[in-house]
Design a protein around this motif. Structure first.
Motif, short mmCIF file in Angstrom:
data_model
loop_
_atom_site.label_atom_id
_atom_site.label_comp_id
_atom_site.label_asym_id
_atom_site.label_seq_id
_atom_site.Cartn_x
_atom_site.Cartn_y
_atom_site.Cartn_z
N GLY A 190 55.16 85.55 -78.89
CA GLY A 190 54.63 84.20 -78.81
C GLY A 190 55.28 83.25 -79.79
N SER A 245 58.71 82.40 -78.46
CA SER A 245 58.55 81.60 -77.23
C SER A 245 58.16 80.18 -77.56
N LEU A 246 57.29 80.03 -78.56
CA LEU A 246 56.88 78.69 -78.97
C LEU A 246 58.05 77.91 -79.56
N ALA A 249 61.14 78.21 -78.57
CA ALA A 249 61.92 77.76 -77.41
C ALA A 249 61.25 76.58 -76.72
N ILE A 250 59.91 76.67 -76.56
CA ILE A 250 59.18 75.59 -75.90
C ILE A 250 59.26 74.30 -76.72
N MET A 295 60.29 72.09 -70.31
CA MET A 295 59.66 73.01 -71.27
C MET A 295 59.52 74.41 -70.67
N PHE A 296 59.23 74.48 -69.38
CA PHE A 296 59.12 75.78 -68.72
C PHE A 296 60.47 76.47 -68.65
N PHE A 339 61.10 77.85 -71.95
CA PHE A 339 60.32 79.08 -72.16
C PHE A 339 61.02 80.28 -71.50
N GLY A 389 63.91 81.38 -73.46
CA GLY A 389 63.55 82.02 -74.72
C GLY A 389 62.93 83.39 -74.58
N THR A 390 62.66 83.83 -73.35
CA THR A 390 62.00 85.13 -73.18
C THR A 390 62.86 86.30 -73.63
N ALA A 405 62.85 86.43 -77.38
CA ALA A 405 61.49 86.72 -77.82
C ALA A 405 61.13 88.18 -77.58
#
Length: 427
Positions: free
Chosen positions: A340, A343-344, A346-347, A401-402, A405, A408-409, A412
């Protein structure tokens, strides 16, 4: 660690390597900026087309024309001449002779189920227009049916039974009529020549002044229906033989719009075509939407490149913070929270690029639209080239933003799977 703590930590970690983060944000900015502008173009132009369609008082009408046999298949340059048909009416236009509608065609249209009435358009070719200053001007007249689809600067549309015309705004100054308001009510003279080469003057009154528009023939004066018929009758008079009526087009007024499809089919069976206002302007929608999608594809390419930038930025961040990740996990942070956290990050990078790109896009588009409305596009009043829908702008930001995300997975997940003992040993 609570969510707010994760978010605060992610925002702080984002700027540990400012150069990488800034370059990634710039790539996202370019994509979001382009998407915002192209969305604004599509919304602005389609909104103008919607207003143009709504301006028509005869949205439930079909504009009917004869389908020329010479335009059908099998009649190309190498197929030889077309057999003469004495019952076929021809109408002379600026582009040559085309097949016109006859009285028999008008009668067929009136008999079609669903058609309430038919208003034929007489093809009138005046000799010239005489203004109050005594000067003569070339004159081509628009169709009376087009008057309902034009926005007015002053006055009103011509009354059906009056000898009135609707004058384009661009004609007011050259004719020496002052302002649009001053022009309303003034007299002009339309001079016609008949089949015997005799001239006759027809005094006409200016009922209103029209703005430029995508709909109708805003560049030509539009006569009232009865004036148009009167001019046509004189134009065809003086011939030693009777001249059959021929019409360039006709307006079929339809009471029940659910029958439009069936009426079009019956017209096609009679070698005629019928189109609505929406059909005529649908071409503009198709072209504009096609251009918008092409521009959007470039923006998406930029966003994909930005996505790889996010992957690269976070992978390097994971590698640089390996021991830190091991320490966090050794202190009890779960793999899900580590996932998380990254991921945050990246978002947040996606939010920065998309929000700034959308804001700059709205500002730039608004400035450009205002400049064009007062300059290059001043001939199309009411057109805002860029018109921004807050919901669409928000969707663009959330979509970017998606994408961030998703990008970034991979980093992450790599961080979440770190073994704390091996991570603490990492040099």
């Amino acid at each position: 660690m609570k969510f707010i703590d994760l978010l605060r930590t992610a925002m702080g970690n984002t700027f540990r390597s400012k150069a990488r983060t800034v370059l990634t944000v710039i790539a996202i900015f370019i994509g979001a900026f382009t998407l915002t502008l192209t969305s604004g173009i599509g919304t602005g132009v389609n909104n103008y087309i919607d207003k143009t369609v709504a301006a028509f008082g005869n949205q439930d009408s079909l504009f009917v024309q004869k389908v020329s046999e010479q335009s059908g298949s099998g009649t190309g340059q190498g197929d030889g001449p077309t057999e003469y048909d004495p019952d076929q009416a021809n109408v002379q236009t600026g582009f040559g002779s085309i097949s016109g509608l006859t009285d028999a065609d008008i009668a067929k249209i009136e008999k079609i189920d669903g058609v309430d009435s038919v208003d034929p358009m007489y093809m009138v070719t005046p000799s010239y227009l005489k203004a109050g200053n005594g000067k003569k001007y070339q004159l081509s007249l628009g169709s009376p049916s087009q008057a309902d689809g034009l926005q007015l600067d002053a006055g009103k549309t011509p009354a059906r039974t009056a000898d009135e015309i609707l004058l384009p705004a661009s004609w007011v100054e050259p004719l020496g009529l002052g302002s649009a308001q001053d022009a309303v009510g003034k007299k002009l003279t339309v001079v016609m020549r008949n089949a015997a080469d005799q001239e006759k003057s027809f005094p006409v009154t200016i009922a209103g002044v029209s703005q430029a528009s995508l709909a109708g023939s805003a560049s030509n004066p539009v006569p009232s229906p009865d004036l148009n018929k009167k001019l046509y009758e004189y134009q065809t008079s003086g011939s030693p033989r009777e001249v059959p009526n021929s019409y360039f087009t006709a307006t079929a007024n339809v009471g029940d719009t659910s029958k439009m499809g069936a009426i079009k089919s019956q017209l096609a069976d009679e070698n005629m075509s019928g189109v609505t206002v929406e059909d005529q302007l649908g071409m503009f929608r198709t072209v504009i939407n096609g251009i918008v999608w092409i521009l959007n594809s470039f923006a998406i390419i930029a966003l994909l490149a930005a996505g790889f930038g996010i992957v690269n930025t976070l992978l390097m961040s994971v590698q640089e913070r390996t021991r830190e990740i091991g320490l966090m996990k050794a202190l009890g942070m779960s793999g899900g929270k580590v996932f998380g956290l990254f991921s945050l990050e990246a978002i947040f990078i996606g939010f920065l690029g998309s929000a700034i790109g959308a804001a700059v896009g709205v500002a730039a588009g608004s400035i450009i639209s205002a400049a064009l409305s007062n300059g290059l596009l001043s001939g199309l009043p009411g057109l805002s080239l860029f018109l921004f829908d807050p919901l669409k702008t928000l969707i663009i930001i959330l979509a970017v933003m998606f994408i961030a995300f998703l990008a970034g997975t991979i980093p992450a997940m790599r961080a979440a799977r770190q073994d704390p003992i091996n991570a603490l040993r990492y040099e």
